[in-house]
Every structure is written in structure tokens, then in C-alpha cells.
Write an enzyme that holds these catalytic residues in place. Sequence first.
Site, PDB file in Angstrom:
ATOM      1  N   GLY B  32       0.802  -1.225   0.000  1.00 40.91           N
ATOM      2  CA  GLY B  32       0.000   0.000   0.000  1.00 40.91           C
ATOM      3  C   GLY B  32       0.828   1.264   0.000  1.00 40.91           C
ATOM      4  N   CYS B 241     -27.186 -10.040 -16.568  1.00 40.22           N
ATOM      5  CA  CYS B 241     -26.647  -9.641 -17.870  1.00 40.22           C
ATOM      6  C   CYS B 241     -27.623 -10.035 -18.975  1.00 40.22           C
ATOM      7  CB  CYS B 241     -25.294 -10.322 -18.081  1.00 40.22           C
ATOM      8  SG  CYS B 241     -24.651 -10.141 -19.773  1.00 40.22           S
ATOM      9  N   CYS B 244     -25.683 -12.968 -21.207  1.00 44.85           N
ATOM     10  CA  CYS B 244     -25.309 -14.282 -20.683  1.00 44.85           C
ATOM     11  C   CYS B 244     -26.084 -14.660 -19.418  1.00 44.85           C
ATOM     12  CB  CYS B 244     -23.800 -14.345 -20.408  1.00 44.85           C
ATOM     13  SG  CYS B 244     -23.307 -13.448 -18.938  1.00 44.85           S
ATOM     14  N   CYS B 266     -22.570  -7.633 -19.191  1.00 50.04           N
ATOM     15  CA  CYS B 266     -21.319  -7.760 -18.439  1.00 50.04           C
ATOM     16  C   CYS B 266     -20.303  -6.744 -18.957  1.00 50.04           C
ATOM     17  CB  CYS B 266     -20.706  -9.150 -18.663  1.00 50.04           C
ATOM     18  SG  CYS B 266     -21.589 -10.475 -17.853  1.00 50.04           S
ATOM     19  N   CYS B 272     -18.303 -12.828 -20.172  1.00 51.72           N
ATOM     20  CA  CYS B 272     -19.601 -12.932 -20.824  1.00 51.72           C
ATOM     21  C   CYS B 272     -19.536 -13.938 -21.992  1.00 51.72           C
ATOM     22  CB  CYS B 272     -20.013 -11.555 -21.332  1.00 51.72           C
ATOM     23  SG  CYS B 272     -21.756 -11.402 -21.705  1.00 51.72           S
TER      24      CYS B 272
END
Lengths: 258, 293, 235
Positions: B32, B241, B244, B266, B272
Site C-alpha cells: 500500500g 446480464c 449471458c 457484463c 460474458c
Amino acid sequence: MSDLPLLKVNNLSKFYGSRIGCKDVSFELWPGEVLAIVGESGSGKTTLLNCLSTRLLPSTGSVTYRMRDETYRDLYHMNEAERRFLMRTDWGFVHQNPADGLRMSVSAGANVGERLMAVGDRNYGRIRQTAADWLSRVEIAEDRIDDQPRSFSGGMRQRLQIARNLVTSPRLVFMDEPTGGLDVSVQARLLDLLRGLVNDLGLAAIVVTHDLAVARLLSHRMMVMKDGHVIEQGLTDRVLDDPRERYTQLLVSSILQV
Amino acid sequence: MSELAAYNFAYLDEQTKRMIRRAILKAIAIPGYQVPFASREMPMPYGWGTGGVQVTASIIGPDDVLKVIDQGADDTTNAVSIRAFFQKVAEVAVTTHTGEATIIQTRHRIPEETLKEGQVLVYQVPIPEPLRFLEPRETETRKMHALEEYGLMHVKLYEDIARHGRIATTYAYPVKVHGRYVMDPSPTPKFDNPKMHRSEALQLFGAGREKRIYAVPPHTDVVSLDFEDHPFEIQTFDKPCALCGANHVYLDEIVLDDGGKRMFVCSDTDFCETRRAEGHTGEMLAPSQEAAE
Amino acid sequence: MATPLIVSEVSKSFIMHLRGSLVLPVVSNVSFSVASGECVVLGGPSGIGKSSILKMLYGNYGVDTGQILLDHDGRMVDIASSHPRLVLEVRRRTLGYVSQFLRTVPRVATLDVVAEPLISRGVSTEEAHERASDLLARLNLPKDLWQLPPATFSGGEQQRVNIARGFITDHTVLLLDEPTASLDAANRAVVVEMIGAKKEKGVGLLGIFHDEEVREAVADRILDVRQFSPRGVAA
């Protein structure tokens, strides 16, 4: 009278090269005591204030502070993390220009709440409630809580700055010309508010001012500075009613009588 | 040999790659923490992923398989050009399949398919400093990181709730890494924040213009900041979606005509396509199949 | 009888630095004491140094030499040489002062002005307000003024606020600087009564009263200040 001083200052000096900022200043400050440092521009009062509040490194001398756990610590032997933590919890610093002490682009509520979040408060509702309480204590309408200080008047900004400093219940507050730059009527209101808060909270305060009326109203004790030296100190009433030094007499006699 | 001979492998010279690898190692060692590095001029403008490209160029080897996505898609301009760039300067294999890739360079998304050990996710970062918009002084923000003074980060979230009644930050949502440094996860939607938490993959972040590299090593805690009474939440979508039929994935809105018709699909195109190949269908595809029968 | 205030060989002069360091002698060799339950009145013409003596005793003026000893909680404290912090503590608990003029603070209600000395000694706000109300009623200050700040009051009204504030506490020594100067006969009589009550409680009082009638009524002893004045002696 058995309680101990909050702050002990011993032979504090600050030199800028060969020039004197302040020299050989020693005093003690007790809880609940308000000390005014007066003097004209360039007398060293702001240098002294900055040396006391760890904003400026003194050349010699020591400043020790009684921490909340009752131990005395030399401020200049603490590490920076400890000093900064002290600054935002047990201390406050009220700047002459509120913009120096506020975040101008975040709301009044967040300005007050920042110190709480800095010490780990993670409850939004509680932070907001505390901020609202403090705004009303400094006489800012609660419906201004989401407004930015940009939209506030000078007096309101200064009151907001005070609330932001006092929210963590500090024991010592430094003030640098807290009423400078404000209209006279606004000044009176602010002084009155400050006086009330200092009394109610039992705050110790060190107030730098060139305005003797501010010193009279707020302080118990005063120090008069000239050319970096403390030339006279004592009970505020005594210094103002019976000034001893030539310079103090000049200062006192220069007050405009209305 | 081909025209490649004019370039060093992966475009950057070896000294530069070593310098960047040192920065990456330091970043991994201090999860970080933003490590400064001597960002180079790249043959593309700032904002096009110069930071990510330099990181990828420094870690890529001839055996790697590279995937590049932009907003989750493999076929957008930025993704296509960066992929072509590495094909040209490193002659590496490329793929659009998340599972096959060893290095995935991304802008804005983390793939829906869970990343595995051995994979590296390289983020392109515009502004690495999460405190920047509240504290403009770099000297001060560095000090705040050093001393772990992160109250200001909550000031930002406080402002959100005060203004919108909830935390309205939806992307670049600040996280605390390994219980120490607060980090900007780059402009990914907060939907992807939980995927960073204890991910098996190594996550590297490169900011070219700002000259910073930071990292989240595998299995590291990544916690989104929040309030007790306003806990962190990810976006949810009303419908699956349209292509899909996948639920619990990040969807893009696609406008279909100027009559206001639209569909949600997606954002991760590879995810997808894979699902559709497996026979899943959403509402937009179902009728056409019937028509074909 | 206890002697809560002893003044011993006190001298005071002003040095006016702005006027060629002119030395203005005020008083010299001031020595007297005040017993509890006694009211001592400072006598002598104007400008002889009566107010200056009260101000030295209260700590507003410094002194050049000598001691000002006060019995503070059973301990002798020298106001002349004490740390400001101790002087403030003595003022809070032992030594009261009723001045001629009220130093008003803007926006603070009369009732709070009067109750403040009690509150600063730790008395509850409720009880302090109750006692403040009693005193203000006794001094005939109209009730509708109590919630207003005294800044705009008449001289007599301000003086009564001032007296109430000075008399509300149980200070063992009280300094009174012409507390009745701008009062009518009825209120003067009330103040005389209040001074009598203080004496009965064993408070030692030291005051300046120009009104002969009041002086006769309250004084146990008159101390002629001319004996301490360098000019008085010369005259």
C-alpha cells in the site's frame, strides 16, 4: 493549590541567526489559567507562541507538558507522531486567519468532526450530532452544518475554528490574535463567547494579542514583550492598572478611550 | 530478424527495468505504500496507461501470456493498442481469456473470474494519492501516511453522507491495506474492492505521470473504509446480464436505439463470452434463438 | 478575636516614565489591621490615597515595600509578594471587592453576573441563582431587569448589581469602594443592613464611604489616611 502546572517553560530562546526572536522566557501555566502575551509587532510574541506550540523549533530551553497520564514530557524530546497527536487531541490552535485553521472546501460539520475521526470515531451519526452540538455552542445555526466555511462571515469562520479546536476537549489552547481582522461588534461577541467557553471548560489558554482590551477581558495573567524579552509580567489587573515599565506605561497610555 | 531488433526486449532498456523492479520489490515489501520511481517517457501519452505499461514491461518475460483490458473489455482502443505494443516489442503470447493469462494489465476493472496464484494484475493509475483532493500538499500527505493520520479520509466519506445521505463514492473507493496504509485502488468501481481482499494474485499499481508504484501482495487484507452506521456496500443490479444471464457481476449500460431502449451487459467481455459459449443466455439472446428454430 | 487582614509598613509610589521618570509618592508606611466582625472606614480628603490602598490590598496595584497579610484558609498569605495565581485564588475564596463601577461584560445577564462568584467557587447554578435572586430582590432591583445584561442600566442599578455580586459570597474580608455613592436613601439603608449582617457573620470589612450618614452607621473605627500620605504629612 496543590495541583501541578500544565506547562513549564524554562529559559526558552529562539534566534534567527544573530537576531533575537525571543530570549530566556520562563513561566508556568496551570490548568484553567489564561495567559495573555502582549506586545507590538516584532516584539517576539508570535515567535514565542510558535515555540511553545511546537510549530517552531526553539534554539535553547525546554518546554514540558503534563500529559493526560500525568507524566511530564519535554515537547522537543517527543517524536513527531506524538507531537502531532497532542496537537490534535489535547491542544488547540486558533489562528488569526480562520482560513489557516479550517478546511475551506469541506462542510462546517466535517470541519468540526475531523478531529473526532482523526482519533478513531467511526460512527457517522454520533460525529454529526457532536458537530451539531458544537455549532450551537459557538452560535452557528444548525442548518448551516452542511455549508462550507467559504459561505460564512469572518466572525462565523472564527467561531467555527474555535469549535473545531474544542471538540476533543483539549486542556490547552493557543490563540494567535483571535479577534484580529474582525469588526469591533463581532470582536465583542467572539470575546464574550471565548470567555464563557474558557470558564465553562476550565481551559488553559495562551493568547497572543496586541489588544489590551482582549487581554483584560480574557486573561488572568499577562506577559509584556519587547524586543524578544519579557519585560513585565503579573496579574492582568495589576499590569494594566499599575504598569511598572516604561514600555508598558506607553502601551497602557496608548489605549483609546471612548 | 524483424524490425524488433531496433528495440530492447519489452521496449525499456535493462537499467530502467531494474530500477522499476527495485521499486516494485519495495512496494511489495510495504503493501500500500507509494514508492517513487523514475517514470520514463513512453511512446503514448500520459493517461493512456504509461505507468501500467512500464510495470508490465519490467516484469514480462518471453514465456508470459498477456491480457489487457480497458473497462473490462479486451477490444477497446486502449486495450488493443497496448496488447499490440507488447506483441511487437516483446513478442509475447496474448490472450483474452482471464484464466490463461499470467499478466493482466487493466484500467478500471478486475476480471470477474477469480484470479489465481501466479497471476499478476497490473493497474494503470491516474492519481495514486487518496488524500490528494483534501490535502493538496505532497509534503503533508507523505507525513500523514508516515504517521498513519487518516482522519481526513473519513472526512471525505462524511461529506458524501452529509450531501447524499450515503457514501456516494462509487469508484476509487479508499481502502486500508494490511491494516496500515490507506490506498487508492485506482479508478476501479467499488464493486471490485472485495476482489482485492486476500486475492491469490499479485496486484501492482503504476502511475506514470505521478511517478509512483504501489502493490498489494497475494493474500493481503484490503479493507474498504466506512462508518459503523454506514457500512461499505457494493453496487447491485436489478437484472442479470442481458446476454449471458449472469448475476452478481458488474454491468455496463448499452443504449440500443434513440427510443430509449437499453440493455445491461457484463462489463467483463471475456467472462460474458465464456458463459455464452457454455450455453448460458440472457433475455436479449433468448428470442433470437427461438427465431432460429 | 481573629484578625484576617494585617497591613504592615506598606509604601507605594508611581514612577511616570513618560513624564521624565517623575516619582509620585502615594502612601508610605501604611500599617493597620482589620479584625473579624469589624468595619474599618478609611477617612481623609479626596486624592489622599484611600482608593489606592484598596487597590493594593486587592492586588490591582503593586507595592514598593511592606506586606499585606491575609488569612486564607488558615494560612497567612502576603498579597504583596504572591504569585498571580495565588492572588486569584485568594480573590475567589477569601477576599471580596465591591468597586464603585461595574465592569460589565457584554451579553451576560444580570442574574448570571451576580451568581458568577458563587458558581466559580463550585456552588450549583441553581443555588447560586436562588441566592442571587434573593439579593437582587432585597436591593429592590426590578425583576424584569434580571435577565438583561447590566450594560445599559442606570448608575444606581449598576451599583446595586455590583453590590449583590460582591455580597453574595462568604468571603472573610470585604473591600468596599463607595458602594453607596449613587443609591437613594432606601437602598442605602439596605446596604447598611447588609454590612451589619456581614459583621455579625464575622467578616472583616474595609471601606470608603463619603456619605456621612452611612459612615456613622457602619464604621467601628475610622482610619485617617492622612497619616500615611507624604503630602498629608507635609501639609
